[in-house]
Write an enzyme that holds these catalytic residues in place. Sequence first.
Site, PDB file in Angstrom:
ATOM      1  N   ASP A 160     -34.977  -3.118 -38.427  1.00  0.00           N
ATOM      2  CA  ASP A 160     -36.146  -2.689 -37.908  1.00  0.00           C
ATOM      3  C   ASP A 160     -37.355  -3.050 -38.986  1.00  0.00           C
ATOM      4  O   ASP A 160     -37.049  -3.944 -40.098  1.00  0.00           O
ATOM      5  CB  ASP A 160     -36.190  -1.240 -37.624  1.00  0.00           C
ATOM      6  CG  ASP A 160     -36.884  -0.835 -36.295  1.00  0.00           C
ATOM      7  OD1 ASP A 160     -37.848  -1.615 -36.239  1.00  0.00           O
ATOM      8  OD2 ASP A 160     -36.505   0.421 -35.930  1.00  0.00           O
ATOM      9  N   ASP A 227     -41.295  -0.712 -28.222  1.00  0.00           N
ATOM     10  CA  ASP A 227     -40.290  -0.251 -27.592  1.00  0.00           C
ATOM     11  C   ASP A 227     -40.299   0.152 -26.114  1.00  0.00           C
ATOM     12  O   ASP A 227     -41.560   0.365 -25.677  1.00  0.00           O
ATOM     13  CB  ASP A 227     -40.178   1.173 -28.261  1.00  0.00           C
ATOM     14  CG  ASP A 227     -39.604   1.148 -29.726  1.00  0.00           C
ATOM     15  OD1 ASP A 227     -39.372   0.082 -30.510  1.00  0.00           O
ATOM     16  OD2 ASP A 227     -39.637   2.385 -30.478  1.00  0.00           O
TER      17      ASP A 227
END
Length: 659
Positions: A160, A227
Site C-alpha cells: 500500500d 478503493d
Amino acid sequence: MISDYLLYSAILATVVVCAPVKTHLQARIENGLAVTPPMGWNSYNHYSCSPNETIIKSNAKALVDLGLDKLGYRYVTTDCGWTVADRLANGSLTWNETLFPNGMPALGDYIHGLGLKFGVYEDAGIETCGTGIPQAGSLYHEQLDADTFAAWGADALKYDNCYSDAATGYPNVAYEPSTSPSARYQNMTNALSKVNRKILFQICEWGVDFPALWAPNLGNSWRIGNDIMPEWKSIFRIINQAAPQTSFAGPGQWPDLDMLEVGNGIFTTPEEQTHFSLWAILKSPLVIGGALKDAYTSIGQASLSVLNQPDVIGYNQDSLGQSASLVRRWSDDEYDVWSGPLSENRTVVALVNWANTARTLELDLSDVGIQYAATARNIWAGSEAASVKTLYSASVEPHGTILLELSGTSPAGYYATDIFATSTNVETLFSDIYAVTDSGNFLLVVHFTQPAGVGSQIDIQVNGNSTTIDVPSGSSQASANISLAAGTTNNVTIGTTGVSSINISNPPGTYYPSTSFARTGSAVITTCGQGYCQPVGSKIGYLTPSSIATITIPAKTAGSKYVLLDVINNDITFSSTLTNSRNITVSVNGGSPVRLEVPLTGRHSELFGPGDGWWDPATFGVLVPGWEAGNNSVSIGNQGGEEGLETYAADFVGLRVLD
C-alpha cells in the site's frame, strides 16, 4: 481542415477508437509469476482492517470447500490490521498476538496445507493504512521485511501507499505527493528479488502518477485508482479510469481494478454480473472481497454462481492476455459496449446497461469490428444464437450486462453472398447492410466469381436508387460510391449473378481541427507540447454550458452523421462521489445536443507527466442528427452541464464528420 488524419480500411468498419490500438507493454518484472491475472481472496472489503486468524482460516477453507480453488482462486491475503505499532528488538515485523495467536508463519502453513497460496499486506510508508491505530510500515525496512515475508512462506505481497510522503509530513494519504511513489516501490522490488522464493508483488498506490508507465517493471499488478466503494456508481468511476489503461495489460503485468464486491450484499445479481464481467474482460486480478464463510456469514448461492461462472473466468484467464476496451458509449441512452479479442479467433463483448430499467439493447456487430458471427453465446442468459448477421439484440436487467462470446466471425464491412444475399437468375440481393452514418460516400466493392468480359456493365440498386458501373475487362471486381442510411436496414442489389461477396467501407470524412472553431465565453485555445494533442497540436478548454466552440460545416446530404471526437479528460478523482468523467456535447443547427460522457484519456502522470496528462486525446464516436444538405452550424460545448453534471467539458482537439 485536415483531410488525411484518419484513413479507414476498405473492409474493417470499426468506428470508435477509445484507447490506443497498439498494446503498451512495458519492460516488465521477470519473476515468472502472473502469466494470467492472479485470482484469490482478500479480507479487506468485508472485514476492513479488522481481520483475525479465525476469519482468515475460515474463508481460506471455504475457497476449497466451495471448489473455488479449482477455478483458479488460490491467493489468500490478510489485509491491513494484522501487525502492531512496534517492531521486535531485531527490527523485524511481528503480528498482533491477540488477533493471530498462532502467528503468521503458522497461518501460512495452514493456507499452504489447503493447497492455496499465502498473501500478506504491508505499506510503503512508515505506517500501514486504515487501522486508526499505528501499525508499522515497511519504509526504510524493505529488505528486512522482504526477508521476513519469505521466511514466513509468503507467496504474495500487497503493498500500500499510506504515510509515505516525507516531504509533506507523512500524511495518511497523499494524492498529490511531492515525488513519484515509484522509487519506494522500486526499493521493495529490489528487496524481493534477493529473497529465496518467488513472491507476487501487487502494487497498491491508487493510480497516482499513472503507474501503468512504470509499475510493470516493478510488480505484477498495479491499482489503477482509489478503493472500490460499496455503492453502484463506484463501478462506473473505476471503469472510466481503466479506459486509457487497457492497452497496458499483458502477461506478468495487469491493471488492478481493485477487489470484488461480489457476495457482500451490496449489489443486485445483475449488478454483480456486470461488476464481475467488466473486471474479467479488462483482465483485472479477480480477488474475492466478500465473506465466503465465517461464524456469522456464508456467501449466497446467487453470488457464488457469479464468482464460479467458468466462461467469464476463462475470458479473464485467456491465453491471449489482451484486455477488452471501450468501443462505443451512448451516454444519453445509458449504455456502453466494451470488447476485446480472445484466443481461437473469438471476441468477447459486453453491453452494459447503466440505466436502472430493464430493456432490450442492440449490438451493431460492426461497432466491434465484426459483420457476421456463426455463433453468439449470451453467457448470463445461458442462450446461444447461430448465424448472427449485422445485429444482435437481447433483453437485459437494470444495471445488467449482455455478455457475448462471438466465434466464427467475419470482419466488419465484408458481406459474403452465401450468408447475406439471395440470388435469382438475374440479380443478387444483399440485405442487413449496416451504415454508421447517412452518406453518399460509402465505397462498394463487388467481387465476382469469374473475371468480367469486354465492356461489361452492372446495374446496382441501393435502397431503391439505381446506378450503373463499368467492370474493367478481365477484372474480378468493380467499385462505386453508394448512399446508405445510418442503421441496419439497407439493401444492395447487384444486377448480375456470379457475385461472391461485397465489401463496404466507411466514407473517410473530413477533419476539422479545434483551431478552426470560433469560441465564446470562457472557452480558450491552448497549444500543447510538441507531439501531443494530436493530430492538431492544440485544444480548446474551459467549455461550459455558457461557453461553446462553433464552426460551419458543409454536408453533401441531409440526415444523421457519425462524428468522431478527439477529446481529452484527465480529471482524475479520488472521491467516491465522482465518476472520473467529463461531458461534451455536439449539436447541429440548434438541435438537441448529443452528450458523450468522456472517461479518462490521459496516459501520462497527472502530477509529473507532459501536460500533466492533459495532452493525451482519445477518439470517441457519436451519431448526431439534424444535418442539412449545405452549410450546418455545429456547436461543441457542455449543454446541460449546469444540471448536476460536470461544469467543464472535456477538452476538445478536433472532430471528423463522416459525410
